[in-house]
Design a protein around this motif. Structure first.
Motif, mmCIF file in Angstrom:
data_model
loop_
_atom_site.group_PDB
_atom_site.id
_atom_site.type_symbol
_atom_site.label_atom_id
_atom_site.label_comp_id
_atom_site.label_asym_id
_atom_site.label_seq_id
_atom_site.Cartn_x
_atom_site.Cartn_y
_atom_site.Cartn_z
ATOM 1 N N TYR A 52 -1.107 2.587 3.516
ATOM 2 C CA TYR A 52 -0.718 2.653 4.914
ATOM 3 C C TYR A 52 0.659 2.043 5.076
ATOM 4 N N CYS A 53 1.429 2.595 6.022
ATOM 5 C CA CYS A 53 2.728 2.014 6.356
ATOM 6 C C CYS A 53 3.029 2.320 7.813
ATOM 7 N N ASP A 54 3.671 1.373 8.518
ATOM 8 C CA ASP A 54 4.068 1.640 9.894
ATOM 9 C C ASP A 54 5.429 1.015 10.163
ATOM 10 N N SER A 55 5.941 1.269 11.365
ATOM 11 C CA SER A 55 7.288 0.835 11.727
ATOM 12 C C SER A 55 7.370 -0.661 12.009
ATOM 13 N N ILE A 56 6.250 -1.344 12.028
ATOM 14 C CA ILE A 56 6.265 -2.795 12.221
ATOM 15 C C ILE A 56 6.461 -3.509 10.891
ATOM 16 N N SER A 57 5.664 -3.128 9.901
ATOM 17 C CA SER A 57 5.766 -3.771 8.587
ATOM 18 C C SER A 57 6.872 -3.171 7.732
ATOM 19 N N ASN A 58 7.073 -1.836 7.866
ATOM 20 C CA ASN A 58 8.064 -1.118 7.063
ATOM 21 C C ASN A 58 7.851 -1.290 5.568
ATOM 22 N N THR A 59 6.629 -1.564 5.192
ATOM 23 C CA THR A 59 6.266 -1.722 3.780
ATOM 24 C C THR A 59 4.944 -1.025 3.524
ATOM 25 N N ALA A 60 4.898 -0.208 2.498
ATOM 26 C CA ALA A 60 3.653 0.465 2.148
ATOM 27 C C ALA A 60 2.631 -0.566 1.689
ATOM 28 N N GLU A 61 1.393 -0.397 2.127
ATOM 29 C CA GLU A 61 0.331 -1.357 1.820
ATOM 30 C C GLU A 61 -0.878 -0.633 1.237
ATOM 31 N N PRO A 62 -1.273 -0.948 -0.004
ATOM 32 C CA PRO A 62 -2.467 -0.326 -0.586
ATOM 33 C C PRO A 62 -3.723 -0.814 0.127
ATOM 34 N N LYS A 63 -4.741 0.052 0.219
ATOM 35 C CA LYS A 63 -5.935 -0.264 0.984
ATOM 36 C C LYS A 63 -7.208 -0.318 0.145
ATOM 37 N N GLN A 64 -7.124 -0.016 -1.146
ATOM 38 C CA GLN A 64 -8.300 -0.073 -2.011
ATOM 39 C C GLN A 64 -8.027 -1.009 -3.178
ATOM 40 N N ASP A 65 -9.079 -1.546 -3.753
ATOM 41 C CA ASP A 65 -8.905 -2.438 -4.909
ATOM 42 C C ASP A 65 -8.180 -1.729 -6.033
ATOM 43 N N TRP A 66 -8.549 -0.474 -6.272
ATOM 44 C CA TRP A 66 -7.926 0.247 -7.377
ATOM 45 C C TRP A 66 -6.466 0.592 -7.078
ATOM 46 N N PRO A 183 -0.833 17.373 -6.912
ATOM 47 C CA PRO A 183 -1.996 17.357 -7.807
ATOM 48 C C PRO A 183 -1.906 16.293 -8.899
ATOM 49 N N GLU A 184 -0.687 16.036 -9.394
ATOM 50 C CA GLU A 184 -0.520 14.989 -10.411
ATOM 51 C C GLU A 184 -0.902 13.625 -9.838
ATOM 52 N N LEU A 185 -0.434 13.337 -8.627
ATOM 53 C CA LEU A 185 -0.793 12.079 -7.980
ATOM 54 C C LEU A 185 -2.295 11.998 -7.740
ATOM 55 N N LEU A 186 -2.874 13.075 -7.267
ATOM 56 C CA LEU A 186 -4.308 13.104 -6.993
ATOM 57 C C LEU A 186 -5.118 12.803 -8.252
ATOM 58 N N LYS A 187 -4.782 13.437 -9.349
ATOM 59 C CA LYS A 187 -5.505 13.204 -10.597
ATOM 60 C C LYS A 187 -5.349 11.756 -11.061
ATOM 61 N N ARG A 188 -4.164 11.221 -10.873
ATOM 62 C CA ARG A 188 -3.925 9.828 -11.263
ATOM 63 C C ARG A 188 -4.791 8.881 -10.438
ATOM 64 N N TYR A 189 -4.843 9.112 -9.127
ATOM 65 C CA TYR A 189 -5.628 8.243 -8.260
ATOM 66 C C TYR A 189 -7.121 8.370 -8.540
ATOM 67 N N LEU A 190 -7.573 9.580 -8.822
ATOM 68 C CA LEU A 190 -8.991 9.772 -9.143
ATOM 69 C C LEU A 190 -9.370 9.039 -10.423
ATOM 70 N N ALA A 191 -8.455 9.048 -11.395
ATOM 71 C CA ALA A 191 -8.727 8.348 -12.650
ATOM 72 C C ALA A 191 -8.772 6.834 -12.441
ATOM 73 N N LEU A 192 -7.854 6.330 -11.625
ATOM 74 C CA LEU A 192 -7.800 4.893 -11.385
ATOM 75 C C LEU A 192 -8.987 4.416 -10.552
ATOM 76 N N GLY A 193 -9.402 5.226 -9.589
ATOM 77 C CA GLY A 193 -10.467 4.801 -8.683
ATOM 78 C C GLY A 193 -11.787 5.506 -8.922
ATOM 79 N N LYS A 194 -11.997 5.984 -10.142
ATOM 80 C CA LYS A 194 -13.180 6.808 -10.407
ATOM 81 C C LYS A 194 -14.493 6.079 -10.154
ATOM 82 N N SER A 195 -14.512 4.764 -10.358
ATOM 83 C CA SER A 195 -15.766 4.030 -10.159
ATOM 84 C C SER A 195 -16.234 4.082 -8.712
ATOM 85 N N SER A 196 -15.295 4.243 -7.789
ATOM 86 C CA SER A 196 -15.676 4.332 -6.378
ATOM 87 C C SER A 196 -15.501 5.740 -5.834
ATOM 88 N N LEU A 197 -14.410 6.415 -6.197
ATOM 89 C CA LEU A 197 -14.131 7.733 -5.648
ATOM 90 C C LEU A 197 -15.052 8.815 -6.190
#
Length: 361
Positions: A52-66, A183-197
């Motif tokens: 997530y990112c917004d105009s207040i923080s101006n910094t991308a913030e991950p939202k899952q442990d993975w 699709p490359e990003l999607l596959k990467r995220y699925l591999a990293l978060g496979k235990s939950s996703l």
């Protein structure tokens, strides 16, 4: 001419179909909205907030442990998202200014939105992508990946369509992002978060009724993934009349819930046994079937609190989604795979330069 629904419909067809995964980005830029960030972007993997990112923080913030672990291992990935956040923020704010000038609009509340992403079938390898823009809650323009051209749902957007159709390099950029990078990003995220996703969780299913004259709600909660269907059937045949389907909602623990109501006002008590509720989880062979039985219906008739749990669960889930991502799409809802109208009309034009970085690449 193909419709916007034809192009972006892929994002809803995933429900009920096995083995399809999605990566989506939702952007919302607003003007004159009090106590709300004027720019919000959220990424979701299989409908689960990635960052997530917004105009207040101006910094991308991950939202899952993975995704947090991913950033720790690859700080440049976070920097890449932060740069995209800032760049899109400036471009989308300029879009609103341009559209207000073109439409001679006042300094009232206006919303500019974009949703783009891809779906990948991990069995067939098929990839689909979509890009759609909206203004004040209505469809504005969408990208046709097959023809590398833009679709204008209203005459006011035809000028913009021609502008973007002529910008072949930009359209090729979109094609590369939707068919390669995404699709490359999607596959990467699925591999990293496979235990939950990639987990499978079955729901608890209950029959609920507020009063004896109210519809009976078949409510399923705690299931994962979100790709699920639930319906009523009579004598083994799916019902379409006297049935109301609810939306799939996110629970506080990351699982999902949904419900489907059946109006029994014209059904005699003797015929109740002919009805049953069916829950189907994508990729799972066996369905959960719940017979319509008056003795198992939970009701608050004459009592208080019995039916509040599913409602509270839904509220908590919605609040979590608000805190994480729905703030980025509070006008956009699924309405024939498009934008929900508000109190403003469609735009007549848009600055083509605003999508030079639009794919987050």
């Amino acid at each position: 001419m193909a419709s916007i629904s034809d192009v972006v419909g892929v994002q809803q067809k995933s429900i009920g179909q096995p083995l399809k995964h999605s990566l989506k980005f939702f952007f919302t830029t607003s003007s004159e909205v009090k106590n709300f960030p004027d720019f919000v972007v959220v990424g979701l993997v299989d409908e689960v907030p990635l960052g997530y990112c917004d105009s207040i923080s101006n910094t991308a913030e991950p939202k899952q442990d993975w995704s947090k672990k991913m950033i720790e291992d690859d700080p440049q990935h976070l920097e890449w998202y932060t740069q995209r956040c800032l760049l899109n923020q400036y471009n989308h704010k300029a879009q609103i200014y341009i559209l207000k000038q073109q439409l001679n609009q006042t300094e009232a509340v206006h919303i500019f939105q974009r949703m783009n992403g891809c779906e990948w079938d991990d069995e067939t390898g098929e990839v689909n992508g979509f890009v759609q823009f909206g203004y004040d809650g209505e469809d504005f323009i969408a990208f046709d990946l097959k023809t590398l051209t833009w679709i204008a749902p209203k005459p006011q957007a035809v000028i913009t369509k021609h502008q973007r159709d002529r910008d072949r390099p930009n359209n090729e950029m979109w094609k590369h992002f939707l068919t390669q990078r995404c699709p490359e990003l999607l596959k990467r995220y699925l591999a990293l978060g496979k235990s939950s996703l990639l987990r499978t969780e079955f729901p608890s299913v209950s029959l609920l009724q507020k009063t004896p004259s109210s519809p009976v709600s078949c409510h399923a909660t705690g299931f994962y993934p979100h790709r699920a269907m639930m319906f009523w059937r009579k004598d083994g045949e799916e019902l379409h009349e006297d049935v109301e389907h609810g939306e799939i909602l996110l629970n506080h623990d990351g699982s999902f819930q949904m419900s489907v109501d059946l109006n029994l006002s014209s059904v005699t008590p003797e015929d109740w046994r002919r009805y049953e509720c069916v829950f189907h989880l994508s990729g799972v062979k066996d369905d959960i079937v719940t017979k319509l039985d008056k003795t198992v219906i939970r009701t608050n008739c004459g009592k208080t609190g019995i039916l509040t749990l599913p409602v509270i669960g839904g509220v908590v889930g919605l609040l979590l989604l608000l805190a994480v991502c729905i703030t980025g799409v509070f006008i956009w809802r699924r309405r024939d795979n498009g934008f929900r109208p508000t109190n403003s009309s469609d735009s007549s034009s848009s600055d083509p330069s605003s999508v030079k970085d639009a794919a987050l690449n």
